[in-house]
Design a protein around this motif. Structure first.
Motif, PDB file in Angstrom:
ATOM      1  N   TYR A   1       3.512  22.614  -8.310  1.00 55.87           N
ATOM      2  CA  TYR A   1       3.721  21.215  -7.992  1.00 55.87           C
ATOM      3  C   TYR A   1       2.369  20.703  -7.563  1.00 55.87           C
ATOM      4  O   TYR A   1       1.838  21.167  -6.699  1.00 55.87           O
ATOM      5  CB  TYR A   1       4.768  20.823  -7.426  1.00 55.87           C
ATOM      6  N   CYS A   2       2.005  19.426  -7.886  1.00 57.85           N
ATOM      7  CA  CYS A   2       0.819  19.071  -7.265  1.00 57.85           C
ATOM      8  C   CYS A   2       0.981  17.240  -7.340  1.00 57.85           C
ATOM      9  O   CYS A   2       1.696  16.938  -8.194  1.00 57.85           O
ATOM     10  CB  CYS A   2      -0.366  19.310  -7.782  1.00 57.85           C
ATOM     11  N   ASP A   3       0.636  16.763  -6.280  1.00 59.92           N
ATOM     12  CA  ASP A   3       0.613  15.211  -6.194  1.00 59.92           C
ATOM     13  C   ASP A   3      -0.812  14.658  -5.570  1.00 59.92           C
ATOM     14  O   ASP A   3      -1.213  15.405  -4.486  1.00 59.92           O
ATOM     15  CB  ASP A   3       1.884  14.433  -5.597  1.00 59.92           C
ATOM     16  N   VAL A   4      -1.110  13.373  -5.952  1.00 60.51           N
ATOM     17  CA  VAL A   4      -2.472  12.971  -5.428  1.00 60.51           C
ATOM     18  C   VAL A   4      -1.991  11.580  -5.015  1.00 60.51           C
ATOM     19  O   VAL A   4      -1.557  10.763  -5.867  1.00 60.51           O
ATOM     20  CB  VAL A   4      -3.484  13.047  -6.289  1.00 60.51           C
ATOM     21  N   ARG A   5      -2.657  11.303  -3.746  1.00 54.55           N
ATOM     22  CA  ARG A   5      -2.647   9.828  -3.549  1.00 54.55           C
ATOM     23  C   ARG A   5      -4.350   9.321  -3.420  1.00 54.55           C
ATOM     24  O   ARG A   5      -4.826   9.780  -2.549  1.00 54.55           O
ATOM     25  CB  ARG A   5      -2.056   9.706  -1.838  1.00 54.55           C
ATOM     26  N   ALA A   6      -4.507   8.395  -4.147  1.00 56.53           N
ATOM     27  CA  ALA A   6      -5.839   7.816  -4.069  1.00 56.53           C
ATOM     28  C   ALA A   6      -5.547   6.715  -3.192  1.00 56.53           C
ATOM     29  O   ALA A   6      -4.941   5.497  -3.590  1.00 56.53           O
ATOM     30  CB  ALA A   6      -6.220   7.534  -5.351  1.00 56.53           C
ATOM     31  N   GLU A   7      -6.230   6.235  -2.265  1.00 59.13           N
ATOM     32  CA  GLU A   7      -6.153   4.959  -1.389  1.00 59.13           C
ATOM     33  C   GLU A   7      -7.623   4.393  -1.159  1.00 59.13           C
ATOM     34  O   GLU A   7      -8.581   5.043  -0.765  1.00 59.13           O
ATOM     35  CB  GLU A   7      -5.452   5.326  -0.155  1.00 59.13           C
ATOM     36  N   ILE A   8      -7.582   3.074  -1.091  1.00 57.71           N
ATOM     37  CA  ILE A   8      -8.824   2.324  -0.599  1.00 57.71           C
ATOM     38  C   ILE A   8      -8.095   1.166   0.380  1.00 57.71           C
ATOM     39  O   ILE A   8      -7.010   0.508   0.043  1.00 57.71           O
ATOM     40  CB  ILE A   8      -9.171   1.449  -1.633  1.00 57.71           C
ATOM     41  N   GLN A   9      -8.829   0.940   1.671  1.00 57.64           N
ATOM     42  CA  GLN A   9      -8.435   0.144   2.408  1.00 57.64           C
ATOM     43  C   GLN A   9      -9.669  -0.592   3.201  1.00 57.64           C
ATOM     44  O   GLN A   9     -10.560   0.052   3.561  1.00 57.64           O
ATOM     45  CB  GLN A   9      -7.570   0.558   3.730  1.00 57.64           C
ATOM     46  N   ASP A  10      -9.605  -2.046   2.813  1.00 65.35           N
ATOM     47  CA  ASP A  10     -10.594  -2.831   3.609  1.00 65.35           C
ATOM     48  C   ASP A  10      -9.959  -3.403   4.926  1.00 65.35           C
ATOM     49  O   ASP A  10      -8.765  -4.156   4.904  1.00 65.35           O
ATOM     50  CB  ASP A  10     -11.084  -3.881   2.652  1.00 65.35           C
ATOM     51  N   LYS A  11     -10.335  -3.174   6.113  1.00 69.12           N
ATOM     52  CA  LYS A  11      -9.937  -3.950   7.362  1.00 69.12           C
ATOM     53  C   LYS A  11     -10.869  -4.760   8.182  1.00 69.12           C
ATOM     54  O   LYS A  11     -12.057  -4.435   8.167  1.00 69.12           O
ATOM     55  CB  LYS A  11      -9.345  -2.571   8.375  1.00 69.12           C
ATOM     56  N   LYS A  12     -10.620  -5.838   8.349  1.00 70.80           N
ATOM     57  CA  LYS A  12     -11.203  -6.919   9.304  1.00 70.80           C
ATOM     58  C   LYS A  12     -10.377  -7.390  10.393  1.00 70.80           C
ATOM     59  O   LYS A  12      -9.518  -7.566  10.447  1.00 70.80           O
ATOM     60  CB  LYS A  12     -11.648  -7.946   8.243  1.00 70.80           C
ATOM     61  N   SER A  13     -11.267  -7.504  11.456  1.00 65.34           N
ATOM     62  CA  SER A  13     -10.264  -7.669  12.741  1.00 65.34           C
ATOM     63  C   SER A  13     -11.509  -8.322  13.898  1.00 65.34           C
ATOM     64  O   SER A  13     -12.642  -8.268  13.661  1.00 65.34           O
ATOM     65  CB  SER A  13      -9.934  -6.577  13.540  1.00 65.34           C
ATOM     66  N   VAL A  14     -10.941  -9.050  14.501  1.00 66.52           N
ATOM     67  CA  VAL A  14     -11.668 -10.015  15.613  1.00 66.52           C
ATOM     68  C   VAL A  14     -10.767  -9.932  16.973  1.00 66.52           C
ATOM     69  O   VAL A  14      -9.942  -9.813  16.896  1.00 66.52           O
ATOM     70  CB  VAL A  14     -11.952 -11.324  15.087  1.00 66.52           C
TER      71      VAL A  14
END
Length: 470
Positions: free
Chosen positions: A23-36
Motif C-alpha cells: 500500500y502507498c499514499d502520498v500527501r502533496a502540500e503547499i502552505q503560504d503563511k503571513k503574520s505580524v
C-alpha cells in the motif's frame, strides 16, 4: 495545487508499488503563511513563509515506511527517498499491519473565503486592537499577533483515491498586561477560524474582544483570592473547550487507548470502558470535523477517509474512540476520519478535529441563579494533567464568586482541580449556549507535532476543588 507537485505525487505511488509495496499514499502540500507581531503599537516583525513538499507513506512486509521531500525539483529526488523507505520497511514484523478497507474517494474542495486576508488588513486590525488595549487604565503592555495561512493539500493512494482540499485559516492572538501597586495580571484570547478575514471581523468584532480583555486584566489588579474548597463550579464555554480537549478529547484517541502514545504523550483514563458509564446523564461528547468555519473543519482526513460526526459519550456512557484505518481493525470498528499530520514532513496521527461537550437546554443565567454558593470559572489558561488524563488541574483567566444566585467578587489566580470520573459524574446542568473555540497549539507524537483544531461546549455546572495560587 501545483500541477507539477501533484504529478510527482502520482508518480510516487506508482514507483512504490513497483518496488513491492502493499500500500502507498502520498500527501502533496503547499502552505503560504503571513503574520505580524505588534507590541504596544509598534510593529516588531512581519513574517512570510512558503512551504511545500511530499509526505510518502507505505506498507511493505506488514510494516510502515515513511519519507518526506521538501520542494522536490525532480522525480529522482523522490525515487531515492522511496528507495530508503521501502528498505526500512522490509524487516518482517511478527504482527503485520492490517488496515480497514476504505472506499475510493475523488474530490476537489475549495473552502469558502468571503473576505480575502492580506498583511495590510492584519496590520490595521492589530494596531486598532493595540490602541484599544493601551487606552485602558493600568495596562502596561499589549501584544497582538494576527496571522493567516493559505493551504492546498492533495492526497492520493494506491487504492485510487485522489482528493484536493484548499482552505484558508485566519487567527489573531491578543494579550493585555496590567500592572499596579506591584501586582501584574494578564488576559489573553485567541479568535479565528477556517475561512477569510470574516473569521475575526464579522462574528464578534475583534475590537470589542480587545476592549473586554484589557478591562478584565485591569480589574484583576484589585481582585480577591479564592480560598481552597470543593464547591459548585459553573464553567463558561471557553474554559469548557480546554477541559474537553484535555480530559475527553485526548483519551478518545485510539492510539492512546492502546498505549502507543504512553511514552511521550500519555494514555487514556477510560481504557477498556466502552459501554460503561463514565459520567452523568448530562454528559454528551462528540467529535465533528464537519462543523463549518472551525479550525478542525475538513472533508477528508490524511488517510482519505470521509469525515463525519462521531459520538464518543452518550448520556454518560462511553460509546466510541477516534480511529484510524489501522486501529479500526484492532477495535473491529470503522475509522472516524481523524488521521492528521501537522504537514507533509510527518506521519499522520489520530487527532481530534472538533471535540465538544454537547449543549443542553438550560439558560446559562438560570444555571447560575440556582447556585447558593459557588464559583463561576471563565476562560482557559494552563492545563496540568497526569499521563492517563485522570487527575487534572486547569487554571482559568479569572473567576467570580456566586452567592445566592448572584455573581459577586472577582477572583484572580484561580486553579480548578479534580479527577475525571468524579467531575464528569457531578455534571448536573448544561447550557444552551454552545460555542466552538480555536485551539492552535495542540502537541502530540514523537517527533512532536503541533496541530490546530476546534474544541467546544456550553456552560456546564459540576463539583470541583478551587483555589488561588500565588
Amino acid at each position: 495545487m501545483n500541477s507539477d507537485l501533484r504529478e510527482l505525487a502520482d508518480k510516487g505511488i506508482k514507483y512504490a508499488m513497483e518496488l513491492g509495496a502493499h500500500y502507498c499514499d502520498v500527501r502533496a502540500e503547499i502552505q503560504d503563511k503571513k503574520s505580524v507581531l505588534i507590541e504596544n503599537k509598534d510593529i516588531e516583525n512581519i513574517k512570510t513563509s512558503t512551504d511545500s513538499g511530499l509526505g510518502i507513506r507505505l506498507i511493505k512486509n506488514g510494516a510502515w515506511g515513511f519519507c518526506s521531500v521538501t520542494d522536490p525539483k525532480s522525480f529522482e529526488e523522490i525515487k531515492d527517498k522511496i528507495d530508503h523507505a521501502v528498505k526500512n520497511s522490509s524487516h518482517h514484523r511478527k504482527k503485520k499491519i492490517e488496515t480497514y478497507s476504505n472506499t475510493v474517494n475523488n474530490a476537489k474542495i475549495d473552502f469558502p473565503v468571503l473576505k480575502k486576508p492580506s498583511i495590510q488588513e492584519l496590520i490595521k486590525i492589530g494596531l486598532d486592537c493595540s490602541q484599544i488595549i493601551l487606552d485602558t487604565p493600568k495596562i502596561i503592555k499589549s501584544v497582538i499577533n494576527p496571522w493567516y495561512t493559505e493551504n492546498s493539500k492533495y492526497f492520493t493512494n494506491s487504492e485510487g483515491s485522489k482528493i484536493e482540499q484548499n482552505f484558508t485559516d485566519v487567527v489573531i492572538d491578543m494579550n493585555a498586561v496590567a500592572h499596579d501597586s506591584g501586582i501584574t495580571q494578564s488576559i489573553n484570547i485567541t479568535e479565528g477560524g477556517r475561512g477569510g478575514l470574516e473569521q475575526i471581523t464579522d462574528k464578534e468584532k475583534i475590537q470589542q474582544k480587545a476592549k473586554e480583555i484589557s478591562q478584565k486584566a485591569s480589574e484583576l489588579i484589585i481582585a480577591k483570592f479564592a480560598k481552597e474548597e470543593q464547591t459548585t463550579v459553573v464553567m463558561n464555554p471557553d474554559f469548557v473547550s480546554l477541559l474537553t480537549h484535555e480530559i475527553l478529547g485526548h483519551p478518545s484517541e485510539a492510539d492512546r487507548v492502546l498505549g502507543k502514545e504512553m511514552a511521550w504523550a500519555g494514555g487514556a483514563w477510560w481504557k477498556g470502558k466502552i459501554g460503561e458509564k463514565i459520567g452523568s446523564e448530562n454528559l454528551n461528547v462528540f467529535d465533528d470535523p464537519t462543523i463549518k468555519e472551525s479550525l478542525g473543519w475538513y472533508f477528508f482526513d490524511d488517510e482519505g477517509i470521509k469525515t463525519q460526526k462521531t459520538t464518543l459519550v452518550e448520556n454518560g456512557i462511553l460509546k466510541k474512540h477516534l480511529q484510524n484505518r489501522e486501529t479500526a481493525q484492532i477495535f473491529n470498528t470503522k475509522p472516524t476520519g481523524n488521521m492528521r499530520a501537522t504537514n507533509y514532513r510527518f506521519m499522520p496521527l489520530i487527532r481530534m478535529a472538533c471535540t465538544c461537550i454537547g449543549n443542553g437546554d438550560r439558560n446559562p443565567d438560570e444555571i447560575i441563579k440556582e447556585v447558593k454558593n459557588g464559583i463561576l470559572i471563565s476562560n482557559m489558561k494552563i492545563p496540568s494533567i497526569d499521563m492517563k488524563r485522570y487527575n487534572w488541574s486547569i487554571s482559568c483567566q479569572y473567576a467570580q464568586k456566586i452567592e445566592n444566585g448572584e455573581i459577586t467578587d472577582l477572583l484572580r489566580d484561580v486553579i480548578v482541580m479534580g479527577t475525571a470520573p468524579e467531575f464528569f459524574a457531578s455534571i448536573n446542568a448544561c447550557g444552551n449556549d454552545f460555542t466552538v473555540r480555536p485551539i492552535t497549539n495542540c502537541g502530540k507524537g514523537d517527533p512532536m507535532q503541533s496541530m490546530i483544531m476546534g474544541n467546544g461546549g456550553p456552560t456546564i455546572r459540576g463539583i470541583a476543588t478551587v483555589k488561588s495560587v500565588n
